[in-house]
Structures are given as structure tokens and as C-alpha cells.
Design a protein around this motif. Structure first.
Motif, short mmCIF file in Angstrom:
data_model
loop_
_atom_site.label_atom_id
_atom_site.label_comp_id
_atom_site.label_asym_id
_atom_site.label_seq_id
_atom_site.Cartn_x
_atom_site.Cartn_y
_atom_site.Cartn_z
N LEU A 188 -1.95 -8.35 -9.87
CA LEU A 188 -0.86 -8.99 -10.59
C LEU A 188 -1.09 -8.93 -12.10
CD1 LEU A 188 -0.35 -12.02 -8.21
CD2 LEU A 188 1.37 -10.29 -8.74
N ASP A 189 -2.34 -9.12 -12.52
CA ASP A 189 -2.66 -9.02 -13.95
C ASP A 189 -2.38 -7.61 -14.48
OD1 ASP A 189 -3.45 -11.66 -13.90
OD2 ASP A 189 -5.60 -11.23 -13.87
N GLU A 190 -2.78 -6.60 -13.71
CA GLU A 190 -2.53 -5.21 -14.12
C GLU A 190 -1.04 -4.91 -14.18
OE1 GLU A 190 -4.78 -2.02 -12.35
OE2 GLU A 190 -6.56 -3.29 -12.23
N GLN A 191 -0.28 -5.46 -13.24
CA GLN A 191 1.17 -5.24 -13.25
C GLN A 191 1.78 -5.81 -14.52
OE1 GLN A 191 1.49 -2.73 -10.94
NE2 GLN A 191 3.54 -3.48 -11.22
N THR A 192 1.35 -6.99 -14.90
CA THR A 192 1.86 -7.60 -16.12
C THR A 192 1.57 -6.72 -17.33
OG1 THR A 192 1.55 -9.81 -15.18
CG2 THR A 192 1.76 -9.68 -17.57
N ARG A 193 0.34 -6.19 -17.40
CA ARG A 193 -0.02 -5.31 -18.52
C ARG A 193 0.80 -4.02 -18.50
NH1 ARG A 193 -5.31 -6.80 -17.12
NH2 ARG A 193 -5.69 -4.74 -16.25
N ASN A 194 0.95 -3.42 -17.32
CA ASN A 194 1.71 -2.16 -17.22
C ASN A 194 3.16 -2.35 -17.64
OD1 ASN A 194 -0.51 -0.80 -16.31
ND2 ASN A 194 0.26 -0.42 -14.26
N ILE A 195 3.77 -3.41 -17.16
CA ILE A 195 5.17 -3.67 -17.50
C ILE A 195 5.31 -3.90 -19.01
CG2 ILE A 195 7.06 -5.35 -17.24
CD1 ILE A 195 6.20 -5.54 -14.23
N SER A 196 4.40 -4.68 -19.59
CA SER A 196 4.44 -4.93 -21.04
C SER A 196 4.29 -3.63 -21.82
CB SER A 196 3.34 -5.90 -21.45
OG SER A 196 3.56 -7.16 -20.88
N TYR A 197 3.35 -2.79 -21.38
CA TYR A 197 3.11 -1.52 -22.06
C TYR A 197 4.34 -0.62 -21.99
CZ TYR A 197 1.23 3.10 -23.08
OH TYR A 197 1.03 4.34 -23.62
N GLN B 57 11.15 0.79 -13.83
CA GLN B 57 11.80 0.35 -12.60
C GLN B 57 10.81 0.32 -11.44
OE1 GLN B 57 15.00 3.20 -12.20
NE2 GLN B 57 16.48 1.83 -13.18
N LEU B 58 9.97 1.37 -11.34
CA LEU B 58 8.96 1.41 -10.28
C LEU B 58 7.97 0.25 -10.41
CD1 LEU B 58 8.19 5.25 -10.31
CD2 LEU B 58 9.30 3.99 -8.45
N GLU B 59 7.51 0.00 -11.62
CA GLU B 59 6.53 -1.08 -11.85
C GLU B 59 7.14 -2.45 -11.55
OE1 GLU B 59 3.34 -0.84 -12.39
OE2 GLU B 59 3.18 1.27 -12.94
N LYS B 60 8.40 -2.65 -11.92
CA LYS B 60 9.04 -3.94 -11.65
C LYS B 60 9.25 -4.16 -10.16
CE LYS B 60 11.24 -4.78 -16.10
NZ LYS B 60 12.51 -4.94 -16.84
N ALA B 61 9.60 -3.09 -9.44
CA ALA B 61 9.76 -3.21 -7.99
C ALA B 61 8.40 -3.53 -7.33
CB ALA B 61 10.33 -1.92 -7.40
N LEU B 62 7.35 -2.89 -7.80
CA LEU B 62 6.01 -3.16 -7.27
C LEU B 62 5.60 -4.60 -7.60
CD1 LEU B 62 3.41 -2.31 -5.88
CD2 LEU B 62 2.68 -1.26 -8.04
N ASN B 63 5.92 -5.06 -8.80
CA ASN B 63 5.60 -6.43 -9.18
C ASN B 63 6.31 -7.43 -8.27
OD1 ASN B 63 4.25 -8.23 -11.10
ND2 ASN B 63 6.34 -8.82 -11.66
N THR B 64 7.56 -7.13 -7.91
CA THR B 64 8.31 -8.00 -7.00
C THR B 64 7.61 -8.08 -5.64
OG1 THR B 64 10.39 -7.51 -8.10
CG2 THR B 64 10.54 -8.35 -5.85
N LEU B 65 7.16 -6.94 -5.12
CA LEU B 65 6.45 -6.93 -3.83
C LEU B 65 5.16 -7.75 -3.91
CD1 LEU B 65 6.85 -3.18 -2.78
CD2 LEU B 65 8.00 -5.17 -1.77
N LEU B 66 4.43 -7.61 -5.01
CA LEU B 66 3.19 -8.36 -5.19
C LEU B 66 3.46 -9.87 -5.29
CD1 LEU B 66 1.35 -5.98 -7.67
CD2 LEU B 66 0.59 -6.53 -5.35
N ALA C 84 0.84 -1.21 0.00
CA ALA C 84 0.00 0.00 0.00
C ALA C 84 0.87 1.25 0.00
CB ALA C 84 -0.94 0.00 1.20
N SER C 85 1.92 1.23 0.82
CA SER C 85 2.83 2.37 0.88
C SER C 85 3.56 2.55 -0.45
CB SER C 85 3.84 2.16 2.01
OG SER C 85 4.69 3.26 2.12
N TYR C 86 3.98 1.45 -1.06
CA TYR C 86 4.71 1.55 -2.33
C TYR C 86 3.79 2.01 -3.46
CZ TYR C 86 8.55 0.87 -5.52
OH TYR C 86 9.55 1.10 -6.43
N GLU C 87 2.52 1.59 -3.43
CA GLU C 87 1.55 2.06 -4.43
C GLU C 87 1.43 3.60 -4.33
OE1 GLU C 87 -0.19 0.49 -6.82
OE2 GLU C 87 -0.54 -1.57 -6.20
N LEU C 88 1.38 4.12 -3.11
CA LEU C 88 1.31 5.57 -2.93
C LEU C 88 2.59 6.25 -3.41
CD1 LEU C 88 -0.47 5.73 0.54
CD2 LEU C 88 -1.44 6.34 -1.69
#
Length: 196
Positions: free
Chosen positions: A133-142, A101-110, A21-25
Motif C-alpha cells: 500500500l505504501d508503494e502504491q501511494t508513492r507510485n500514484i504520486s509519482y 489508471q493501472l496503478e489506481k485500479a491496483l490500489n483499489t484492489l489492495l 497477484a493476477s493484476y500485478e502480473l
């Protein structure tokens, strides 16, 4: 597991959810900063829109994780994450690299939370996390697609030996030329905003 039977989250999962939650913010704050930086940049208007939308989406995700903690009567204790000391996000390519980098770090936490939920047999949490997790995959791909596109534009500009072409190429960062010479919008990813 005892905590599952009582309808409570394990301590490990509670801590991990607070971290997410903190990292999302944190990501939301970085995206808002990027959106403000590119607000008047006519060369990369699509970046402004993407970063502004994602700032809102990440804020909403943080709220959903906090609501999940409250649903299980867990303490909300968000760790402080230092804001990046960046006021100038540089070129569109550099901003995309930072966002990736931010999205990959968030994906790791998830992914770590998913592993904890599985280990502790917390099936409700595993189901709750699936959409994130599905949204993270889409964001990273995009973002990877956009980064590769920016690199290709730079290569074209360099191969022509004209640096001013790079600026023109950045201007059309959300477009590509069709075989007839017309410009067509590249496919863009629509990340659905999560409902409250």
C-alpha cells in the motif's frame, strides 16, 4: 475467527489475493509493453527506464502474493485478465495516463483486501500488505507528478504557439530549468525492488 485460529486465510481473502497477484502480473505485462514501445524513443528515455523497472517490481509483487498464499496452504488460482489491445502507447503523456489508471485500479484492489483482512481479523495479512500500500501511494504520486509536468510542458509550448517546442519539451521530460537557465534533474522516485 476460526480460520485465524487454524492458521488459514478466509476464502474472501484468498480470492482477493489471487486477484491481486493476477493484476500485478497484468500491470507488469502492460509496463513491459510500454518499455518496449519507448525503448528507442529519444524524446522520452526516462519513461522506458521507469516502465522497465516497474514491470520487474510488479512481477516480484505477484510472486510475493503467491508465496503468501502457499505459506497458508491456499490454492493458487489466478484469474485471467485480458491484455490491453494497445500496441501504440502514444505520447509519453498518454502512457503516463494509462499507467496511472493501472496503478489506481491496483490500489483499489489492495484497499479492498485491506478492508477484508481487517473485517476477518487477519492481522498477519494486514501487516504483509502495508509495504504494498505504501508503494502504491508513492507510485500514484509519482505518476500524477509526471502527468502534471507533461501537461505544463504542453501549456508552455501552446502558449508560445510553437508545436515543435512540445517535442523539445518532451525530450527534457525529466529535467527542469533552474533560475540560472541551467537544466536540473527533477526529483525522481526510486521504487525499491522487493526482496524475494
Amino acid at each position: 475467527m476460526a480460520s485465524q485460529a487454524e492458521g488459514l486465510l478466509s476464502e474472501e481473502c484468498r480470492v482477493a489475493i489471487n486477484q491481486i497477484a493476477s493484476y500485478e502480473l497484468h500491470v507488469s505485462d502492460a509496463y513491459l509493453s510500454m518499455a518496449c514501445y519507448y525503448i528507442e524513443d529519444t524524446e522520452v528515455p526516462s519513461f522506458h527506464t521507469f516502465f522497465q523497472d516497474q514491470a520487474e517490481v510488479k512481477r516480484e509483487h505477484a510472486k510475493q502474493f503467491i508465496k503468501y498464499l502457499r505459506k497458508y496452504k491456499c490454492k493458487v488460482c489466478l484469474p485471467v485478465i485480458k491484455r490491453p489491445d494497445i500496441d501504440n502507447w502514444g505520447t509519453g503523456k498518454q502512457a503516463i495516463e494509462s499507467a496511472l489508471q493501472l496503478e489506481k485500479a491496483l490500489n483499489t484492489l489492495l484497499q479492498e483486501l485491506k478492508t477484508l483482512a481487517s473485517k476477518n481479523k487477519e492481522t498477519n495479512l494486514s501487516r504483509f500488505m502495508k509495504k504494498f500500500l505504501d508503494e502504491q501511494t508513492r507510485n500514484i504520486s509519482y505518476l500524477e507528478y509526471q502527468l502534471n509536468y507533461q501537461k505544463d510542458l504542453e501549456k508552455v509550448a501552446q502558449s508560445e504557439g510553437q508545436p515543435e517546442k512540445a517535442a523539445e519539451a518532451s525530450e527534457t521530460s525529466g529535467k527542469e530549468t533552474t533560475s540560472e537557465g541551467n537544466t536540473a534533474n527533477l526529483p525522481t522516485q526510486q521504487v525499491p525492488k522487493s526482496a524475494t
